[in-house]
Design a protein around this motif. Structure first.
Motif, PDB file in Angstrom:
ATOM      1  N   ILE A 144      -3.558  -4.674   4.726  1.00 55.81           N
ATOM      2  CA  ILE A 144      -4.500  -3.654   5.182  1.00 55.81           C
ATOM      3  C   ILE A 144      -5.758  -4.296   5.762  1.00 55.81           C
ATOM      4  O   ILE A 144      -6.224  -3.937   6.846  1.00 55.81           O
ATOM      5  CB  ILE A 144      -4.866  -2.701   4.027  1.00 55.81           C
ATOM      6  N   THR A 145      -6.311  -5.250   5.046  1.00 59.20           N
ATOM      7  CA  THR A 145      -7.582  -5.848   5.472  1.00 59.20           C
ATOM      8  C   THR A 145      -7.415  -6.826   6.630  1.00 59.20           C
ATOM      9  O   THR A 145      -8.383  -7.147   7.303  1.00 59.20           O
ATOM     10  CB  THR A 145      -8.266  -6.559   4.290  1.00 59.20           C
ATOM     11  N   THR A 184     -10.221 -11.977  -1.338  1.00 59.12           N
ATOM     12  CA  THR A 184     -11.675 -11.941  -1.363  1.00 59.12           C
ATOM     13  C   THR A 184     -12.124 -10.644  -2.035  1.00 59.12           C
ATOM     14  O   THR A 184     -11.322  -9.739  -2.272  1.00 59.12           O
ATOM     15  CB  THR A 184     -12.236 -11.986   0.059  1.00 59.12           C
ATOM     16  N   GLU A 185     -13.409 -10.542  -2.318  1.00 57.28           N
ATOM     17  CA  GLU A 185     -13.931  -9.312  -2.917  1.00 57.28           C
ATOM     18  C   GLU A 185     -13.716  -8.121  -1.992  1.00 57.28           C
ATOM     19  O   GLU A 185     -13.438  -7.008  -2.444  1.00 57.28           O
ATOM     20  CB  GLU A 185     -15.415  -9.475  -3.240  1.00 57.28           C
ATOM     21  N   LYS A 186     -13.827  -8.337  -0.689  1.00 57.93           N
ATOM     22  CA  LYS A 186     -13.576  -7.268   0.274  1.00 57.93           C
ATOM     23  C   LYS A 186     -12.133  -6.779   0.178  1.00 57.93           C
ATOM     24  O   LYS A 186     -11.868  -5.570   0.225  1.00 57.93           O
ATOM     25  CB  LYS A 186     -13.868  -7.768   1.685  1.00 57.93           C
ATOM     26  N   GLU A 187     -11.207  -7.712   0.039  1.00 54.33           N
ATOM     27  CA  GLU A 187      -9.788  -7.337  -0.044  1.00 54.33           C
ATOM     28  C   GLU A 187      -9.476  -6.641  -1.364  1.00 54.33           C
ATOM     29  O   GLU A 187      -8.708  -5.685  -1.403  1.00 54.33           O
ATOM     30  CB  GLU A 187      -8.927  -8.590   0.151  1.00 54.33           C
ATOM     31  N   LYS A 188     -10.095  -7.106  -2.451  1.00 53.80           N
ATOM     32  CA  LYS A 188      -9.883  -6.473  -3.755  1.00 53.80           C
ATOM     33  C   LYS A 188     -10.419  -5.043  -3.777  1.00 53.80           C
ATOM     34  O   LYS A 188      -9.914  -4.196  -4.513  1.00 53.80           O
ATOM     35  CB  LYS A 188     -10.568  -7.291  -4.855  1.00 53.80           C
ATOM     36  N   ALA A 189     -11.429  -4.792  -2.972  1.00 51.52           N
ATOM     37  CA  ALA A 189     -12.074  -3.484  -2.975  1.00 51.52           C
ATOM     38  C   ALA A 189     -11.140  -2.370  -2.506  1.00 51.52           C
ATOM     39  O   ALA A 189     -11.392  -1.192  -2.787  1.00 51.52           O
ATOM     40  CB  ALA A 189     -13.319  -3.513  -2.099  1.00 51.52           C
ATOM     41  N   ARG A 205       3.446   4.365   3.348  1.00 53.95           N
ATOM     42  CA  ARG A 205       3.239   4.248   4.795  1.00 53.95           C
ATOM     43  C   ARG A 205       2.010   5.014   5.290  1.00 53.95           C
ATOM     44  O   ARG A 205       1.603   4.841   6.435  1.00 53.95           O
ATOM     45  CB  ARG A 205       4.495   4.731   5.529  1.00 53.95           C
ATOM     46  N   LYS A 206       1.430   5.842   4.452  1.00 52.46           N
ATOM     47  CA  LYS A 206       0.218   6.554   4.843  1.00 52.46           C
ATOM     48  C   LYS A 206      -0.986   5.620   4.918  1.00 52.46           C
ATOM     49  O   LYS A 206      -2.000   5.961   5.532  1.00 52.46           O
ATOM     50  CB  LYS A 206      -0.060   7.686   3.857  1.00 52.46           C
ATOM     51  N   ILE A 207      -0.879   4.430   4.271  1.00 53.13           N
ATOM     52  CA  ILE A 207      -2.023   3.513   4.269  1.00 53.13           C
ATOM     53  C   ILE A 207      -1.723   2.160   4.905  1.00 53.13           C
ATOM     54  O   ILE A 207      -2.645   1.405   5.217  1.00 53.13           O
ATOM     55  CB  ILE A 207      -2.562   3.293   2.837  1.00 53.13           C
ATOM     56  N   VAL A 208      -0.433   1.835   5.092  1.00 55.17           N
ATOM     57  CA  VAL A 208      -0.087   0.542   5.680  1.00 55.17           C
ATOM     58  C   VAL A 208       1.265   0.664   6.385  1.00 55.17           C
ATOM     59  O   VAL A 208       2.177   1.327   5.863  1.00 55.17           O
ATOM     60  CB  VAL A 208      -0.035  -0.565   4.599  1.00 55.17           C
ATOM     61  N   PRO A 209       1.429   0.077   7.562  1.00 52.27           N
ATOM     62  CA  PRO A 209       2.742   0.087   8.203  1.00 52.27           C
ATOM     63  C   PRO A 209       3.742  -0.742   7.380  1.00 52.27           C
ATOM     64  O   PRO A 209       3.456  -1.891   7.037  1.00 52.27           O
ATOM     65  CB  PRO A 209       2.483  -0.551   9.567  1.00 52.27           C
ATOM     66  N   VAL A 210       4.869  -0.127   7.039  1.00 54.63           N
ATOM     67  CA  VAL A 210       5.898  -0.807   6.247  1.00 54.63           C
ATOM     68  C   VAL A 210       7.158  -0.888   7.100  1.00 54.63           C
ATOM     69  O   VAL A 210       7.639   0.122   7.622  1.00 54.63           O
ATOM     70  CB  VAL A 210       6.197  -0.039   4.942  1.00 54.63           C
ATOM     71  N   VAL A 211       7.685  -2.103   7.241  1.00 55.90           N
ATOM     72  CA  VAL A 211       8.846  -2.311   8.106  1.00 55.90           C
ATOM     73  C   VAL A 211       9.967  -2.995   7.325  1.00 55.90           C
ATOM     74  O   VAL A 211       9.757  -3.495   6.211  1.00 55.90           O
ATOM     75  CB  VAL A 211       8.477  -3.149   9.350  1.00 55.90           C
ATOM     76  N   THR A 212      11.133  -3.038   7.904  1.00 57.62           N
ATOM     77  CA  THR A 212      12.303  -3.648   7.273  1.00 57.62           C
ATOM     78  C   THR A 212      12.418  -5.122   7.662  1.00 57.62           C
ATOM     79  O   THR A 212      11.862  -5.549   8.686  1.00 57.62           O
ATOM     80  CB  THR A 212      13.582  -2.931   7.704  1.00 57.62           C
TER      81      THR A 212
END
Length: 359
Positions: A34-35, A166-171, A70-77
């Motif tokens: 996501i980040t 990172t702290e940003k990613e953990k957030a 998939r509402k928050i991240v593109p998920v592919v095969t």
């Protein structure tokens, strides 16, 4: 920046732990994807190591609600990954192993080679040969800084890489955990069990994991000698009555007389003693003995049974977790995302301090 659909992240972790270790590793990589504006490749998960372990994998969709994720991240095969990137991975990192003990380095190389073999067998994807590389912390940090330059990114063992997020990613975890839910089928079976459990009345849930017993049974490297393990096992056995009494008093104070105990499929004195104190004590046997064909089949499917038990623990008034357990941690994360209470079993009153590390 390249479109998200062509910047991919392939989780490379199969055998670094049990299924819950891998669920939590995947959750970390969702945060990273996501980040860093990437699509993440869904991977299968292997069966549990207990109760007639069967080699093989379980589909991602059997475990998690992919449409919700998939509402928050593109998920592919993996197949989509191959269409975009071919049959290899621009491999970024493995955790540093140069300072590990020789036996641990050997075991981790063995696990990675097993993963390489499975990637080849499952998707004909080639992971790099790292046998002659002695990675250190500096090299790992340098590789992480170059991650955004890599289009077809593979990350191995994220939970074992120091300061991976990172702290940003953990957030973003709080956001992720609202969407990182078990599959609709698992939730449906869990709802069925919860409707039958305790006559619909409130209940508490406990994850009881006899870690000393596991050390003896599986010859864990965490156990220095078998004699020490047997001594500790006897100590824990003797303490079972005290723990059961403490749980009984805790429940009495809450005004709840029903408890679900999630336990590994082996004999547990704690449960036997708890039944003499608490009026209603339920275990997985309650689930698999129902007059319900779908639930009865779980007696021979410990993978799905374990997930249903986690869903049952999600619905409890209070969850008493095991001190060191990825299974407990996964339940805790789900409950906290719903604003539900979690406590450690060892933290309730009258639990002997000498057994804290075992429960």
């Amino acid at each position: 920046m390249t479109n998200t659909s062509t910047r991919l992240l392939f989780p490379v972790h199969f055998w670094e732990g049990g299924p819950n270790w891998n669920y939590l590793s995947f959750r970390m990589l969702v945060a990273y994807a996501i980040t860093h504006n990437r699509s993440i490749v869904m991977i299968p998960f292997h069966n549990h190591f207990v109760k007639g372990f069967t080699k093989g994998y379980r589909p991602f969709e059997e475990t998690f609600d992919i449409n919700r994720l998939r509402k928050i991240v593109p998920v592919v095969t993996p197949e989509f990954y191959k269409e975009v990137c071919g049959a290899s991975i621009d491999f970024l990192v493995q955790f540093p192993i140069s300072k590990m003990r020789k036996a641990m380095r050997k075991e981790n190389r063995k696990r990675y080679e097993r993963t390489r073999g499975d990637f080849k067998k499952l998707w004909d994807i080639h992971l790099p040969d790292t046998k002659r590389k002695r990675r250190n912390f500096t090299e790992t940090e340098r590789q992480m800084m170059k991650a955004d330059e890599i289009r077809c990114l593979g990350i191995y063992g994220p939970r074992q890489i120091p300061n991976f997020l990172t702290e940003k990613e953990k957030a973003v975890f709080k956001h992720i955990d609202r969407y990182f839910r078990l599959s609709e089928n698992i939730r449906s079976m869990g709802a069925t069990v919860k409707s039958l459990l305790c006559g619909g009345k409130p209940y508490i849930a406990i994850h009881w994991r006899n870690r000393t017993g596991e050390m003896v049974e599986y010859h864990s490297i965490d156990c220095k000698t078998e004699e020490q393990c047997l001594h500790n096992l006897a100590m824990l056995s003797n303490a079972s009555q005290v723990i059961a009494e403490a749980v009984g008093q805790f429940m009495k104070n809450l005004g709840i007389d029903c408890v679900y105990v999630a336990i590994p499929p082996r004999r547990q004195e704690f449960v036997e003693r708890l039944r003499n104190i608490v009026r209603h004590v339920y275990t997985a046997h309650f689930i698999t003995s129902r007059d319900n064909a779908e639930l009865r089949r779980l007696e021979d499917d410990n993978y799905v049974l374990s997930l249903v038990e986690q869903e049952v623990c999600q619905g409890a008034e209070v969850f008493l977790r095991c001190g060191v357990s990825n299974w407990s941690e996964f339940v805790q994360i789900g409950r906290e995302s719903l604003g539900k209470e979690v406590a450690y079993l060892r933290d309730i009153p009258n639990i002997p301090e000498e057994i804290y590390e075992f429960i």
